[in-house]
Scaffold this motif. Structure first.
Motif, PDB file in Angstrom:
ATOM      1  N   ALA A 235       0.863  -1.192   0.000  1.00  0.00           N
ATOM      2  CA  ALA A 235       0.000   0.000   0.000  1.00  0.00           C
ATOM      3  C   ALA A 235       0.890   1.230   0.000  1.00  0.00           C
ATOM      4  O   ALA A 235       2.119   1.137   0.121  1.00  0.00           O
ATOM      5  CB  ALA A 235      -0.942   0.000   1.199  1.00  0.00           C
TER       6      ALA A 235
ATOM      7  N   SER B 269      -3.021   4.759   2.643  1.00  0.00           N
ATOM      8  CA  SER B 269      -4.137   3.834   2.449  1.00  0.00           C
ATOM      9  C   SER B 269      -3.980   2.616   3.360  1.00  0.00           C
ATOM     10  O   SER B 269      -2.870   2.173   3.654  1.00  0.00           O
ATOM     11  CB  SER B 269      -4.227   3.403   0.992  1.00  0.00           C
TER      12      SER B 269
ATOM     13  N   PRO C  19      -5.299  -1.322   3.769  1.00  0.00           N
ATOM     14  CA  PRO C  19      -6.001  -2.442   3.146  1.00  0.00           C
ATOM     15  C   PRO C  19      -7.060  -3.025   4.090  1.00  0.00           C
ATOM     16  O   PRO C  19      -7.019  -2.801   5.303  1.00  0.00           O
ATOM     17  CB  PRO C  19      -4.884  -3.464   2.892  1.00  0.00           C
TER      18      PRO C  19
ATOM     19  N   SER D  37      -2.495   6.562   9.218  1.00  0.00           N
ATOM     20  CA  SER D  37      -3.229   6.789   7.972  1.00  0.00           C
ATOM     21  C   SER D  37      -3.495   8.269   7.717  1.00  0.00           C
ATOM     22  O   SER D  37      -3.383   8.752   6.593  1.00  0.00           O
ATOM     23  CB  SER D  37      -4.546   6.014   7.995  1.00  0.00           C
TER      24      SER D  37
ATOM     25  N   GLU E  79       5.711   4.369   0.705  1.00  0.00           N
ATOM     26  CA  GLU E  79       5.300   3.050   0.248  1.00  0.00           C
ATOM     27  C   GLU E  79       5.678   2.016   1.307  1.00  0.00           C
ATOM     28  O   GLU E  79       6.778   2.064   1.868  1.00  0.00           O
ATOM     29  CB  GLU E  79       5.951   2.714  -1.092  1.00  0.00           C
TER      30      GLU E  79
END
Length: 299
Positions: free
Chosen positions: A165, A169, A171, A204, A222
Protein backbone atom coordinates in the motif's frame (compact mmCIF):
# COMPACT_ATOMS: atom_id res chain seq x y z
CA UNK A 1 -22.53 -22.10 10.82
CA UNK A 2 -26.12 -20.91 10.60
CA UNK A 3 -27.42 -17.53 11.66
CA UNK A 4 -28.76 -16.89 15.14
CA UNK A 5 -32.04 -14.95 15.16
CA UNK A 6 -33.33 -13.51 18.40
CA UNK A 7 -35.32 -10.67 19.93
CA UNK A 8 -34.15 -8.63 22.90
CA UNK A 9 -36.39 -6.76 25.28
CA UNK A 10 -35.96 -3.34 26.86
CA UNK A 11 -34.11 -4.88 29.80
CA UNK A 12 -30.34 -4.37 29.44
CA UNK A 13 -29.93 -8.11 30.07
CA UNK A 14 -27.43 -9.82 27.79
CA UNK A 15 -28.09 -13.03 25.90
CA UNK A 16 -24.71 -14.77 25.55
CA UNK A 17 -23.45 -17.35 23.07
CA UNK A 18 -19.97 -18.89 22.72
CA UNK A 19 -17.70 -17.32 20.11
CA UNK A 20 -13.91 -17.19 20.25
CA UNK A 21 -13.41 -16.61 16.52
CA UNK A 22 -12.26 -13.02 16.98
CA UNK A 23 -15.08 -11.46 14.97
CA UNK A 24 -18.84 -11.46 14.64
CA UNK A 25 -21.20 -10.00 12.01
CA UNK A 26 -24.77 -9.07 12.75
CA UNK A 27 -27.84 -7.15 11.66
CA UNK A 28 -29.96 -5.35 14.21
CA UNK A 29 -33.23 -3.46 14.04
CA UNK A 30 -33.62 -1.09 16.98
CA UNK A 31 -34.36 2.55 17.65
CA UNK A 32 -31.31 3.01 19.86
CA UNK A 33 -28.89 1.29 22.25
CA UNK A 34 -27.85 -1.95 20.59
CA UNK A 35 -25.33 -3.30 23.09
CA UNK A 36 -22.68 -5.99 22.49
CA UNK A 37 -20.64 -7.61 25.27
CA UNK A 38 -17.34 -9.46 24.87
CA UNK A 39 -16.68 -11.66 27.87
CA UNK A 40 -14.58 -14.52 29.19
CA UNK A 41 -17.71 -16.33 30.46
CA UNK A 42 -21.42 -16.51 29.59
CA UNK A 43 -22.24 -13.78 32.08
CA UNK A 44 -21.43 -10.20 32.97
CA UNK A 45 -18.10 -10.26 34.72
CA UNK A 46 -14.72 -8.55 34.93
CA UNK A 47 -12.88 -8.28 32.64
CA UNK A 48 -15.49 -7.56 29.97
CA UNK A 49 -15.87 -5.14 27.08
CA UNK A 50 -19.09 -3.52 25.92
CA UNK A 51 -19.84 -1.73 22.66
CA UNK A 52 -22.90 0.53 22.79
CA UNK A 53 -24.12 1.33 19.27
CA UNK A 54 -26.54 4.22 18.97
CA UNK A 55 -26.61 5.21 22.61
CA UNK A 56 -27.75 8.55 23.96
CA UNK A 57 -30.90 8.66 21.82
CA UNK A 58 -29.12 7.15 18.80
CA UNK A 59 -26.45 9.85 18.72
CA UNK A 60 -23.24 8.29 20.09
CA UNK A 61 -21.40 4.97 20.24
CA UNK A 62 -18.89 3.99 22.90
CA UNK A 63 -16.60 1.20 24.06
CA UNK A 64 -16.60 0.50 27.78
CA UNK A 65 -14.48 -1.84 29.91
CA UNK A 66 -15.67 -3.57 33.07
CA UNK A 67 -19.01 -1.70 33.06
CA UNK A 68 -17.40 1.44 34.44
CA UNK A 69 -16.99 5.04 33.39
CA UNK A 70 -15.33 6.89 31.85
CA UNK A 71 -15.84 5.14 28.55
CA UNK A 72 -12.54 4.18 26.93
CA UNK A 73 -13.64 5.28 23.44
CA UNK A 74 -16.49 7.45 22.15
CA UNK A 75 -17.63 8.48 18.68
CA UNK A 76 -20.56 10.60 17.37
CA UNK A 77 -22.79 8.28 15.29
CA UNK A 78 -26.07 10.16 14.72
CA UNK A 79 -28.97 7.96 13.56
CA UNK A 80 -26.78 4.91 13.11
CA UNK A 81 -29.69 2.63 14.07
CA UNK A 82 -33.24 2.53 12.68
CA UNK A 83 -36.39 1.07 14.30
CA UNK A 84 -37.89 0.08 10.96
CA UNK A 85 -34.95 -1.49 9.11
CA UNK A 86 -31.97 -3.72 9.77
CA UNK A 87 -28.56 -2.09 9.99
CA UNK A 88 -25.49 -4.31 9.51
CA UNK A 89 -22.32 -4.22 11.62
CA UNK A 90 -19.23 -6.18 12.53
CA UNK A 91 -17.23 -6.40 15.75
CA UNK A 92 -13.68 -7.66 15.88
CA UNK A 93 -11.38 -8.38 18.80
CA UNK A 94 -7.74 -9.32 18.37
CA UNK A 95 -4.40 -8.39 19.85
CA UNK A 96 -6.08 -6.39 22.61
CA UNK A 97 -7.91 -4.22 20.08
CA UNK A 98 -11.71 -3.96 20.08
CA UNK A 99 -13.21 -2.48 16.92
CA UNK A 100 -16.66 -2.04 15.42
CA UNK A 101 -17.67 -1.03 11.92
CA UNK A 102 -20.49 -1.02 9.40
CA UNK A 103 -20.94 -4.02 7.14
CA UNK A 104 -19.61 -2.59 3.89
CA UNK A 105 -16.74 -0.62 5.37
CA UNK A 106 -13.54 -2.38 6.40
CA UNK A 107 -12.53 0.58 8.57
CA UNK A 108 -14.02 0.71 12.07
CA UNK A 109 -16.00 3.74 13.18
CA UNK A 110 -14.79 3.08 16.72
CA UNK A 111 -11.85 1.11 18.13
CA UNK A 112 -9.72 0.90 21.26
CA UNK A 113 -6.56 -0.99 22.17
CA UNK A 114 -6.22 -2.30 25.71
CA UNK A 115 -2.94 -2.92 27.51
CA UNK A 116 -4.39 -6.06 29.13
CA UNK A 117 -4.87 -9.31 27.24
CA UNK A 118 -8.43 -10.58 27.76
CA UNK A 119 -9.32 -13.98 26.22
CA UNK A 120 -12.79 -13.45 24.72
CA UNK A 121 -14.89 -16.60 24.70
CA UNK A 122 -18.47 -15.30 24.64
CA UNK A 123 -20.47 -12.60 22.87
CA UNK A 124 -23.65 -11.12 24.32
CA UNK A 125 -26.32 -8.80 22.90
CA UNK A 126 -29.07 -6.74 24.50
CA UNK A 127 -31.14 -3.59 24.13
CA UNK A 128 -32.39 -1.06 26.65
CA UNK A 129 -33.09 2.57 27.40
CA UNK A 130 -36.51 2.36 25.76
CA UNK A 131 -35.47 0.13 22.85
CA UNK A 132 -36.21 -3.45 21.85
CA UNK A 133 -34.21 -5.23 19.18
CA UNK A 134 -34.38 -7.88 16.49
CA UNK A 135 -31.01 -9.48 15.71
CA UNK A 136 -29.62 -11.73 12.99
CA UNK A 137 -26.15 -12.85 14.07
CA UNK A 138 -23.78 -14.57 11.64
CA UNK A 139 -21.85 -16.46 14.27
CA UNK A 140 -18.42 -17.48 13.10
CA UNK A 141 -18.96 -16.06 9.61
CA UNK A 142 -15.80 -14.41 8.30
CA UNK A 143 -15.71 -10.70 7.67
CA UNK A 144 -15.80 -9.64 4.00
CA UNK A 145 -12.42 -10.55 2.51
CA UNK A 146 -11.21 -12.14 5.75
CA UNK A 147 -9.09 -15.14 4.95
CA UNK A 148 -9.02 -14.37 1.24
CA UNK A 149 -6.05 -15.83 -0.53
CA UNK A 150 -5.73 -18.74 1.86
CA UNK A 151 -2.80 -17.31 3.78
CA UNK A 152 -0.52 -19.93 5.33
CA UNK A 153 0.17 -19.01 8.94
CA UNK A 154 2.32 -22.04 9.69
CA UNK A 155 5.46 -20.01 9.16
CA UNK A 156 6.31 -17.29 11.61
CA UNK A 157 7.41 -15.09 8.72
CA UNK A 158 3.77 -15.06 7.56
CA UNK A 159 4.79 -13.68 4.17
CA UNK A 160 1.31 -14.04 2.65
CA UNK A 161 -0.12 -11.62 5.24
CA UNK A 162 1.70 -8.52 3.99
CA UNK A 163 -0.21 -6.28 1.57
CA UNK A 164 1.47 -3.50 -0.41
CA UNK A 165 0.00 0.00 0.00
CA UNK A 166 1.04 3.65 -0.14
CA UNK A 167 0.03 7.21 0.68
CA UNK A 168 -1.74 6.40 3.95
CA UNK A 169 -4.14 3.83 2.45
CA UNK A 170 -5.17 0.95 4.72
CA UNK A 171 -6.00 -2.44 3.15
CA UNK A 172 -9.02 -4.44 4.39
CA UNK A 173 -8.49 -6.18 7.73
CA UNK A 174 -5.22 -4.44 8.45
CA UNK A 175 -3.74 -5.39 11.80
CA UNK A 176 -4.13 -2.67 14.44
CA UNK A 177 -1.11 -2.69 16.71
CA UNK A 178 -1.41 0.54 18.66
CA UNK A 179 -2.83 4.02 18.89
CA UNK A 180 -1.60 7.58 18.92
CA UNK A 181 -2.39 10.31 21.42
CA UNK A 182 -5.70 11.19 19.75
CA UNK A 183 -6.86 7.57 19.71
CA UNK A 184 -6.21 7.03 15.99
CA UNK A 185 -5.33 3.38 15.30
CA UNK A 186 -1.76 2.59 14.27
CA UNK A 187 -1.19 -0.32 11.91
CA UNK A 188 1.74 -2.74 11.74
CA UNK A 189 3.82 -2.18 8.60
CA UNK A 190 7.24 -2.88 7.19
CA UNK A 191 9.20 -0.76 4.72
CA UNK A 192 12.24 -1.10 2.52
CA UNK A 193 14.60 1.49 3.95
CA UNK A 194 18.39 2.00 3.75
CA UNK A 195 19.02 -1.58 2.63
CA UNK A 196 16.83 -3.20 5.26
CA UNK A 197 13.21 -4.29 5.62
CA UNK A 198 12.16 -2.39 8.74
CA UNK A 199 8.99 -2.86 10.85
CA UNK A 200 7.16 0.30 11.86
CA UNK A 201 3.82 2.05 12.13
CA UNK A 202 1.27 3.42 9.68
CA UNK A 203 -0.54 6.64 10.63
CA UNK A 204 -3.23 6.79 7.97
CA UNK A 205 -4.17 10.42 8.60
CA UNK A 206 -0.55 11.45 7.95
CA UNK A 207 -0.55 9.68 4.59
CA UNK A 208 2.66 7.84 5.46
CA UNK A 209 4.34 5.08 7.42
CA UNK A 210 7.18 5.63 9.87
CA UNK A 211 10.16 3.42 10.69
CA UNK A 212 12.90 3.82 13.29
CA UNK A 213 16.40 3.94 11.81
CA UNK A 214 19.59 5.90 12.29
CA UNK A 215 18.32 7.79 15.32
CA UNK A 216 15.35 9.26 13.41
CA UNK A 217 11.64 8.74 12.86
CA UNK A 218 11.69 8.22 9.09
CA UNK A 219 8.66 8.80 6.87
CA UNK A 220 8.10 6.25 4.08
CA UNK A 221 5.35 6.67 1.48
CA UNK A 222 5.30 3.05 0.25
CA UNK A 223 4.96 0.15 2.68
CA UNK A 224 3.48 -3.28 3.36
CA UNK A 225 0.66 -3.67 5.90
CA UNK A 226 0.18 -6.75 8.06
CA UNK A 227 -3.35 -8.07 7.36
CA UNK A 228 -5.57 -10.98 8.37
CA UNK A 229 -3.23 -11.89 11.21
CA UNK A 230 -4.33 -13.74 14.32
CA UNK A 231 -1.37 -13.32 16.62
CA UNK A 232 -0.97 -11.74 20.04
CA UNK A 233 1.42 -9.57 22.04
CA UNK A 234 3.83 -10.99 24.62
CA UNK A 235 5.72 -8.93 27.19
CA UNK A 236 9.51 -9.17 26.76
CA UNK A 237 12.69 -7.32 27.66
CA UNK A 238 16.35 -6.82 26.82
CA UNK A 239 16.31 -8.43 23.40
CA UNK A 240 14.56 -11.64 24.41
CA UNK A 241 12.62 -13.21 21.52
CA UNK A 242 9.82 -15.65 22.43
CA UNK A 243 8.94 -18.73 20.35
CA UNK A 244 6.84 -17.98 17.26
CA UNK A 245 7.74 -14.29 17.25
CA UNK A 246 6.75 -12.81 13.89
CA UNK A 247 9.85 -12.25 11.77
CA UNK A 248 8.84 -9.11 9.91
CA UNK A 249 12.06 -8.07 8.20
CA UNK A 250 15.78 -7.71 8.52
CA UNK A 251 18.37 -5.06 9.18
CA UNK A 252 20.74 -3.80 6.51
CA UNK A 253 23.22 -6.36 7.89
CA UNK A 254 20.76 -9.25 7.51
CA UNK A 255 19.77 -9.61 11.18
CA UNK A 256 16.11 -10.67 11.67
CA UNK A 257 13.81 -7.92 12.95
CA UNK A 258 10.61 -8.47 14.91
CA UNK A 259 7.52 -6.34 15.52
CA UNK A 260 7.49 -4.68 18.92
CA UNK A 261 5.45 -2.00 20.63
CA UNK A 262 5.87 0.27 23.63
CA UNK A 263 3.55 2.39 25.74
CA UNK A 264 5.10 5.86 25.73
CA UNK A 265 3.68 9.31 26.40
CA UNK A 266 0.10 8.01 26.35
CA UNK A 267 0.57 6.26 22.99
CA UNK A 268 1.03 2.62 22.04
CA UNK A 269 3.68 2.91 19.33
CA UNK A 270 4.87 0.13 17.00
CA UNK A 271 8.50 -0.40 16.07
CA UNK A 272 11.22 -3.00 15.62
CA UNK A 273 12.90 -5.39 18.04
CA UNK A 274 16.56 -6.04 17.29
CA UNK A 275 17.89 -8.88 19.40
CA UNK A 276 21.57 -7.95 19.18
CA UNK A 277 20.77 -4.46 20.49
CA UNK A 278 18.71 -5.78 23.40
CA UNK A 279 15.79 -3.42 22.86
CA UNK A 280 12.77 -2.27 20.91
CA UNK A 281 13.11 0.85 18.78
CA UNK A 282 10.06 2.99 18.04
CA UNK A 283 9.62 5.99 15.73
CA UNK A 284 8.22 8.81 17.83
CA UNK A 285 8.31 12.60 17.81
CA UNK A 286 10.85 12.73 14.99
CA UNK A 287 13.32 10.46 16.80
CA UNK A 288 14.23 6.78 17.08
CA UNK A 289 13.70 5.87 20.74
CA UNK A 290 14.83 2.63 22.40
CA UNK A 291 13.25 0.71 25.27
CA UNK A 292 14.44 -2.39 27.10
CA UNK A 293 10.88 -3.28 28.16
CA UNK A 294 8.41 -3.94 25.31
CA UNK A 295 5.80 -6.25 23.83
CA UNK A 296 6.57 -8.44 20.84
CA UNK A 297 4.13 -9.84 18.27
CA UNK A 298 3.89 -13.64 18.06
CA UNK A 299 2.00 -15.97 15.73
Amino acid sequence: MGDIELNTEDKLEYTFFPDDSGYVRFKVRASNDAHIALSTTAAECDPMYEIFIGGWANQRSVIRKNRTKPDVAEMPTPNILHPGEFRSFWVRWDNNTISCGCENNSQPFISWTDTEYVPIRYVGVCTGWGATGTWIISKGAPLPGYGAGGGDYSSNTCSSCWVSASGGSVPPHAFVGGKDGSGEPLYVVRCNFEGGLIPGKLVSSHGTAYVPWGGNENSVAEYEVLCEFGGRWVACSEGNIPPNALTAGQSEDGEPLYVGRVMHDGCITIGKVQQSHGCCYIPYGGAEMNFQQYEILVS
